[in-house]
Design an enzyme around this catalytic site. Structure first.
Site, mmCIF file in Angstrom:
data_model
loop_
_atom_site.group_PDB
_atom_site.id
_atom_site.type_symbol
_atom_site.label_atom_id
_atom_site.label_comp_id
_atom_site.label_asym_id
_atom_site.label_seq_id
_atom_site.Cartn_x
_atom_site.Cartn_y
_atom_site.Cartn_z
ATOM 1 N N ASP A 1 108.494 107.952 -4.754
ATOM 2 C CA ASP A 1 107.531 107.697 -5.048
ATOM 3 C C ASP A 1 107.129 106.828 -6.274
ATOM 4 O O ASP A 1 106.849 105.426 -5.913
ATOM 5 C CB ASP A 1 106.070 108.741 -5.676
ATOM 6 C CG ASP A 1 105.058 108.143 -5.586
ATOM 7 O OD1 ASP A 1 103.778 108.411 -4.828
ATOM 8 O OD2 ASP A 1 104.531 107.802 -6.515
ATOM 9 N N VAL B 1 101.729 106.957 -3.793
ATOM 10 C CA VAL B 1 102.488 105.976 -2.002
ATOM 11 C C VAL B 1 102.754 107.446 -1.366
ATOM 12 O O VAL B 1 102.598 107.242 -0.342
ATOM 13 C CB VAL B 1 103.642 105.766 -2.995
ATOM 14 C CG1 VAL B 1 104.619 105.350 -1.506
ATOM 15 C CG2 VAL B 1 103.944 104.531 -3.724
ATOM 16 N N ASP B 2 103.194 108.564 -1.987
ATOM 17 C CA ASP B 2 103.435 109.477 -0.599
ATOM 18 C C ASP B 2 102.404 110.270 0.041
ATOM 19 O O ASP B 2 102.988 109.959 1.086
ATOM 20 C CB ASP B 2 104.380 111.294 -2.028
ATOM 21 C CG ASP B 2 105.783 110.447 -1.933
ATOM 22 O OD1 ASP B 2 106.368 110.158 -1.186
ATOM 23 O OD2 ASP B 2 106.308 111.363 -3.108
ATOM 24 N N MET B 3 101.489 110.450 -0.871
ATOM 25 C CA MET B 3 100.412 110.772 -0.130
ATOM 26 C C MET B 3 99.879 109.942 0.912
ATOM 27 O O MET B 3 99.130 110.163 2.037
ATOM 28 C CB MET B 3 99.607 110.833 -1.298
ATOM 29 C CG MET B 3 100.407 112.450 -2.012
ATOM 30 S SD MET B 3 98.939 113.152 -2.775
ATOM 31 C CE MET B 3 97.534 114.135 -1.624
#
Length: 401
Positions: free
Chosen positions: A147, A175-177
């Site tokens: 991320d 970013v990950d989520m």
């Protein structure tokens, strides 16, 4: 007689997901699916998803990081370095609608489980979603990505923080989520398309692409201005006033998106003369003269109670609210009224924000699983006999917690 519209359903009942992901983006995606009725089988190695250890805090030797993106899943532990383990994946795929993985690009192909060469032919209705750092193509294709690394590389850190404070990582792993959310959307699109074509397809999801897609309005500003943008603290680059302000008691945040809202704010602060001030007639004017406007607002707000004034503004249709910490937000009556927390025994988490008129989320059907907690159960459902399962356990092809 029961009305058909009153029957309780889960939107994704009947959808089966084989989840080979770890860390955050993939597990967040599959928890969304699981929360709404999909059957999700989480495949782990003997040592499990590494975020099980990303703590403290811990409960039952599981970190909060793992716990809050892995509810409503069953876990099977398989040694995928062995051919028998890979064969098990093929068996489980026979009854799966979706497989989602975030192995290093090329790993599934190396294992003889690539989509184009194998899975597409064996399981033509299968939807295969891959999440990776940068996708398979381009000069960074196949490179690993986390991320914060991607935040740095896509300009996200450059517009976060204060102008004089250096580039700053966004505190939440957006970013990950965000990639997990885009992956969920893509999977649901693929299901809808499959309903028409009868065929599955491959989804190539990357953290890099998702981060760029999340960068509105900064990318849009660049396309028109050719300026890369910069950190503006709590202020919005395109709207004024849209910022955090001190009051006599606490900090509040106000966001004024139109001229009518600005007029109502001025009246609430006894600043009626600003409504006709040529410096502040339109949003564009207010952005150009942000510093002067901010000074007027700071002076007027210095004598008001922040919470009371925020409530007054909200009642007048002006977006505003006190700045709270996590505990205050979780315990707030709005959070409780919206049923945004969920618990079962010693499990506590944030519930699904997706609310239908008929369909419901499953709540906490399964607490986050221990490594291989459901190995025997999953294999029996796949048609394996108890003797066959015991043999797989003794050969350490699979593991049972």
């Amino acid at each position: 007689m029961t009305n058909q519209n009153d029957i309780i359903t889960h939107a994704l009942n009947g959808i089966k997901v084989l989840d080979l992901t770890r860390v955050l983006g993939g597990p967040y995606c599959t928890q969304i699916l699981a929360d709404h009725g999909a059957e999700v089988i989480k495949v782990e190695s003997k040592i499990g998803d590494e975020v099980r250890g990303w703590g403290p805090p811990f409960i039952n030797e599981m970190a909060s990081y793992f716990i809050n993106v892995n509810r409503n899943k069953k876990s099977i532990a398989i040694d995928l370095t062995k051919q028998s383990g890979k064969n098990l994946i093929l068996e489980l795929l026979k009854s799966s609608d979706i497989v989602i993985e975030n192995f290093k690009t090329g790993t599934m192909e190396k294992w003889g489980l690539g989509y184009e060469d194998v899975l597409k032919k064996k399981f033509p209705k299968l939807i295969h979603c891959r999440i990776s750092g940068f996708g398979a193509t381009g000069p960074l294709g196949g490179a690993p990505g986390y991320d914060a690394i991607v935040q740095a590389m896509t300009g996200m850190m450059s517009i976060n923080g204060h102008a004089d404070g250096g580039d700053v990582r966004v505190g939440a792993p957006v970013v990950d989520m965000g990639t997990g959310l885009y992956a969920t959307i893509g999977i649901l699109m693929a299901i809808q398309e499959r309903n028409k074509s009868g065929l599955g397809q491959f989804l190539d999801m990357s953290l890099y692409d998702s981060a760029l897609a999340l960068m509105h309005p900064h990318t849009g500003n660049y396309f028109l201005s050719n300026k890369p943008g910069k950190a503006t603290g709590n202020a919005h680059p395109n709207i004024a006033p849209y910022d955090k302000f001190k009051t006599a008691t606490n900090e509040i945040f106000m966001g004024i998106g139109n001229d009518a809202g600005f007029a109502r704010l001025c009246k609430a602060l006894n600043l009626d003369h600003l409504i006709t001030d040529e410096r502040f007639l339109s949003n564009g004017d207010r952005v150009e003269n942000r510093l002067a406007l901010t000074k007027y607002l700071e002076d007027a707000l210095s004598d008001v109670d922040g919470v009371e004034f925020s409530e007054k503004l909200l009642a007048a249709g002006i977006p505003a609210g006190p700045v709270r910490n996590i505990e205050e937000a979780i315990k707030h009556p709005q959070t409780q009224e919206r049923e945004m927390t969920i618990s079962k025994d010693d499990y506590k988490g944030v519930s699904s924000p997706i609310k239908f008129s008929r369909s419901q989320s499953v709540g906490v059907k399964h607490k986050p699983p221990f490594i291989g907690q459901h190995t025997k159960e999953i294999l029996m459902e796949a048609g394996y006999s108890e003797d066959a399962i015991n043999e797989l356990l003794s050969e350490e092809i699979v593991f049972q917690n």
